[in-house]
Design a protein around this motif. Structure first.
Motif, PDB file in Angstrom:
ATOM      1  N   GLU B 197      10.326 -30.923  16.754  1.00  7.25           N
ATOM      2  CA  GLU B 197       8.994 -31.023  16.004  1.00  7.25           C
ATOM      3  C   GLU B 197       8.332 -29.456  15.692  1.00  7.25           C
ATOM      4  O   GLU B 197       8.779 -28.658  16.426  1.00  7.25           O
ATOM      5  CB  GLU B 197       8.141 -31.510  17.153  1.00  7.25           C
ATOM      6  N   LEU B 198       7.593 -29.611  14.575  1.00  5.93           N
ATOM      7  CA  LEU B 198       6.928 -27.934  14.293  1.00  5.93           C
ATOM      8  C   LEU B 198       5.695 -28.433  13.977  1.00  5.93           C
ATOM      9  O   LEU B 198       5.465 -29.561  13.186  1.00  5.93           O
ATOM     10  CB  LEU B 198       7.890 -27.441  13.181  1.00  5.93           C
ATOM     11  N   VAL B 199       4.690 -27.763  14.690  1.00 11.21           N
ATOM     12  CA  VAL B 199       3.394 -27.991  14.300  1.00 11.21           C
ATOM     13  C   VAL B 199       2.861 -26.830  13.695  1.00 11.21           C
ATOM     14  O   VAL B 199       3.064 -25.729  14.517  1.00 11.21           O
ATOM     15  CB  VAL B 199       2.561 -28.394  15.615  1.00 11.21           C
ATOM     16  N   LEU B 200       2.369 -26.542  12.756  1.00  7.86           N
ATOM     17  CA  LEU B 200       1.812 -25.361  11.883  1.00  7.86           C
ATOM     18  C   LEU B 200       0.304 -25.321  12.287  1.00  7.86           C
ATOM     19  O   LEU B 200      -0.615 -26.191  11.960  1.00  7.86           O
ATOM     20  CB  LEU B 200       1.798 -25.454  10.376  1.00  7.86           C
ATOM     21  N   VAL B 201       0.117 -24.152  12.709  1.00  7.49           N
ATOM     22  CA  VAL B 201      -1.661 -23.799  13.135  1.00  7.49           C
ATOM     23  C   VAL B 201      -2.080 -22.677  11.963  1.00  7.49           C
ATOM     24  O   VAL B 201      -2.944 -23.427  11.562  1.00  7.49           O
ATOM     25  CB  VAL B 201      -1.240 -22.885  14.365  1.00  7.49           C
ATOM     26  N   GLU B 202      -1.286 -21.806  11.252  1.00  6.11           N
ATOM     27  CA  GLU B 202      -1.869 -21.139  10.315  1.00  6.11           C
ATOM     28  C   GLU B 202      -0.875 -20.858   9.304  1.00  6.11           C
ATOM     29  O   GLU B 202       0.331 -20.588   9.638  1.00  6.11           O
ATOM     30  CB  GLU B 202      -2.899 -19.998  10.704  1.00  6.11           C
ATOM     31  N   VAL B 214      10.523 -29.583   3.134  1.00  5.03           N
ATOM     32  CA  VAL B 214       9.055 -29.840   3.115  1.00  5.03           C
ATOM     33  C   VAL B 214       8.139 -28.527   3.212  1.00  5.03           C
ATOM     34  O   VAL B 214       8.766 -27.665   3.877  1.00  5.03           O
ATOM     35  CB  VAL B 214       8.575 -30.861   4.392  1.00  5.03           C
ATOM     36  N   VAL B 215       7.070 -28.505   2.822  1.00  2.63           N
ATOM     37  CA  VAL B 215       6.272 -27.429   2.935  1.00  2.63           C
ATOM     38  C   VAL B 215       4.879 -27.756   3.642  1.00  2.63           C
ATOM     39  O   VAL B 215       4.378 -28.737   3.465  1.00  2.63           O
ATOM     40  CB  VAL B 215       5.736 -26.749   1.549  1.00  2.63           C
ATOM     41  N   LEU B 216       4.702 -26.873   4.675  1.00  5.27           N
ATOM     42  CA  LEU B 216       3.399 -27.407   5.750  1.00  5.27           C
ATOM     43  C   LEU B 216       2.299 -26.672   5.329  1.00  5.27           C
ATOM     44  O   LEU B 216       2.468 -25.519   4.914  1.00  5.27           O
ATOM     45  CB  LEU B 216       4.057 -27.302   7.068  1.00  5.27           C
TER      46      LEU B 216
END
Lengths: 194, 321
Positions: B197-202, B214-216
């Motif tokens: 899992e990857l969660v993008l913050v900024e 995919v681009v987040l």
């Protein structure tokens, strides 16, 4: 040279004025060599040492403004180098020489030596201003210690002419040197009085 | 010698220059005899005056020659300074080329650093990127980055990537590549209990597997599903960073999610004995609490008990209130 002239030269030097450097050299070189010989250096060593002082002056001319006066800077530099030289030769020489050099070092009053050098240079300068024949006669009398009669014979002139020329020289010297002589007399009075 | 002007300067100079008449000499000697001071004074002047050496010395100093001497020394000094410059320059060139040589030799085998966190640890990479590694996470990175910043990663960490548009930062993990320029995100590789899992913050992240890309944008998460396909969703989990921040927030959260979040934050795994308990909900906030005190509150709230097993914590009982 007056202290005003000295200040003007100092300012021109610190601005990097090249002609000011040469003027300073012409004004001070001889008297500084004379001053250096009073620390019992021979002429060649003294010349070399004073040359070094002028090299230092040239390289530090921008910082010269921080010194009290050009004259003080020059005399102090020469004095310090002379004392360093005596000290280093002291370490090389034998024990009894060390004592002698040490005693000489103690006895040196550079203020007196400076005044003396200045006066002598002034006298010398005045002689240089004399008419040529007068100069020759005076130099023969003073530098070579010749009697008036000897000079007269050598130059094929009358003894009377020799005497006239010498008194002319003295008159000129007296006018030129009197202010210096007064300074010197004052210095000596203080010295004797102390 | 209170008054040295008692006698004329002319007489004095004449006396000093030894050009006095006999009369004048007598007058001078009489004056000198008046006091010891007078005679001392004249002696001083005489020693100055008689110093013909000084005049011949002054006469013999060749100003022109000495001026040349000074100029010569000045040129020599300048030349010496130039020599020093070239010596320093040569030394610098030598050091630079030596460094370059060493570097190019090193480049064929850049030193790889492997770091495994024994506990939560912040590490700073050569480019200034800060990685907060969770206990057990492993990062492999070169001692020095080249044209790109490529690292290999396993475990969970929060990356704050130093922005450098010239050199992309690439993370290889579980056969995926995360390409970023400058951003912060939480990355978790798959474990036996949870998936990648990857969660993008900024910032912006380009995430790719061999087949997909995919681009987040911030707030989005991407996970690797059991089928090996990428799932991009809005991140709904408030606690994805809890392991790092130490704060857990639950709002009507189902207990199986609660135990997953707590387990993730404290690096433990829970096993629920009672399947019914999984659908109970919890609203609570825990800040910098230790695991035991959280479990104590849960015991009281849900009448449950916890038993530590070898590789999991067994949750017994439990009923919704």
């Amino acid at each position: 040279m007056s202290s005003d002239q000295d200040t003007a030269l100092q300012q021109r030097l610190s601005r990097g004025d090249e002609t000011a450097f040469q003027e300073t050299f012409e004004l001070y070189f001889k008297v500084l060599v004379l001053f250096a010989t009073k620390f019992s250096l021979d002429k060649e060593t003294a010349e070399d040492l004073v040359q070094d002082v002028f090299v230092k002056l040239y390289e530090q001319k921008e910082r010269l403004q921080f010194h009290s006066s050009l004259k003080a800077f020059l005399y102090q530099s020469v004095r310090n180098r002379c004392i360093d030289m005596i000290r280093s030769s002291k370490t090389r020489e034998k024990h009894h020489m060390e004592i002698k050099a040490g005693a000489e070092l103690e006895g040196l009053n550079s203020e007196d030596l400076m005044l003396q050098s200045e006066l002598e240079e002034k006298i010398y300068h005045s002689i240089g201003q004399l008419p040529e024949q007068c100069q020759i006669i005076f130099k023969m009398n003073r530098f070579e210690g010749k009697k008036n009669q000897e000079i007269a014979e050598e130059l094929n002139i009358s003894k009377r002419t020799v005497e006239t020329q010498i008194s002319k020289a003295l008159k000129r010297l007296r006018e030129d040197i009197y202010p210096y002589l007064k300074t010197l007399i004052l210095a000596i009075s203080i010295w004797i009085g102390g | 010698m209170k008054n040295p002007n008692d006698i004329s300067n002319e007489l004095m100079l004449k006396y000093l220059s030894d050009t006095v008449t006999t009369e004048e000499r007598e007058a001078m000697e009489a004056w000198m005899a008046e006091s010891e001071e007078n005679s001392k004074y004249i002696q001083q002047l005489k020693s100055l005056w008689a110093n013909a050496e000084s005049f011949s010395l002054l006469d013999s100093i060749d100003l022109e020659e000495n001026w040349k001497g000074v100029q010569g020394k000045l040129n020599k000094h300048e030349a010496a300074n130039n020599r020093i410059f070239w010596r320093v320059a040569a030394a610098v060139i030598f050091i630079v080329s030596a460094a370059f040589l060493v570097k190019s030799l090193m480049y064929t085998a850049p030193q790889q650093m492997i770091f495994t966190a024994q506990q939560q640890t912040d590490i700073t990479l050569p480019d200034g990127t800060l990685v907060t590694m969770k206990e057990g996470a492993t990062l492999k990175y070169p001692e020095e980055f080249g044209n790109e910043r490529r690292v290999e990663f396993e475990g969970e960490a929060f990356f704050e990537v130093e922005r450098d548009t010239e050199r992309p930062f690439i993370i290889e993990a579980d056969d995926t590549e995360t390409l970023v320029l400058g951003t912060s995100f939480n990355l978790k590789t798959a474990t036996s209990y949870s998936g990648f899992e990857l969660v993008l913050v900024e910032g912006k992240v380009s995430f790719s597997t061999a087949d997909e890309k995919v681009v987040l944008t911030p707030g989005q998460r991407v996970a690797l599903g059991p089928n090996g396909l990428l799932e991009k969703t809005e991140n709904s989990n408030l606690n994805f960073q809890a392991w790092q921040t130490g704060s857990l927030v639950f709002e009507n959260a189902k207990m199986d999610d609660v135990f997953e979040d707590i387990g993730n934050a404290y690096n433990v795994h829970f096993e629920l004995e009672n399947p019914a308990f999984a659908s109970c909900t919890l609203t609570a906030r825990y800040d910098q609490e230790d695991l035991d005190s959280i479990l104590n509150t849960l015991e009281i709230l849900f009448n449950t008990s916890f038993t530590e097993k070898q590789d999991a914590i067994l949750v017994s009982g439990g009923s919704c209130n």
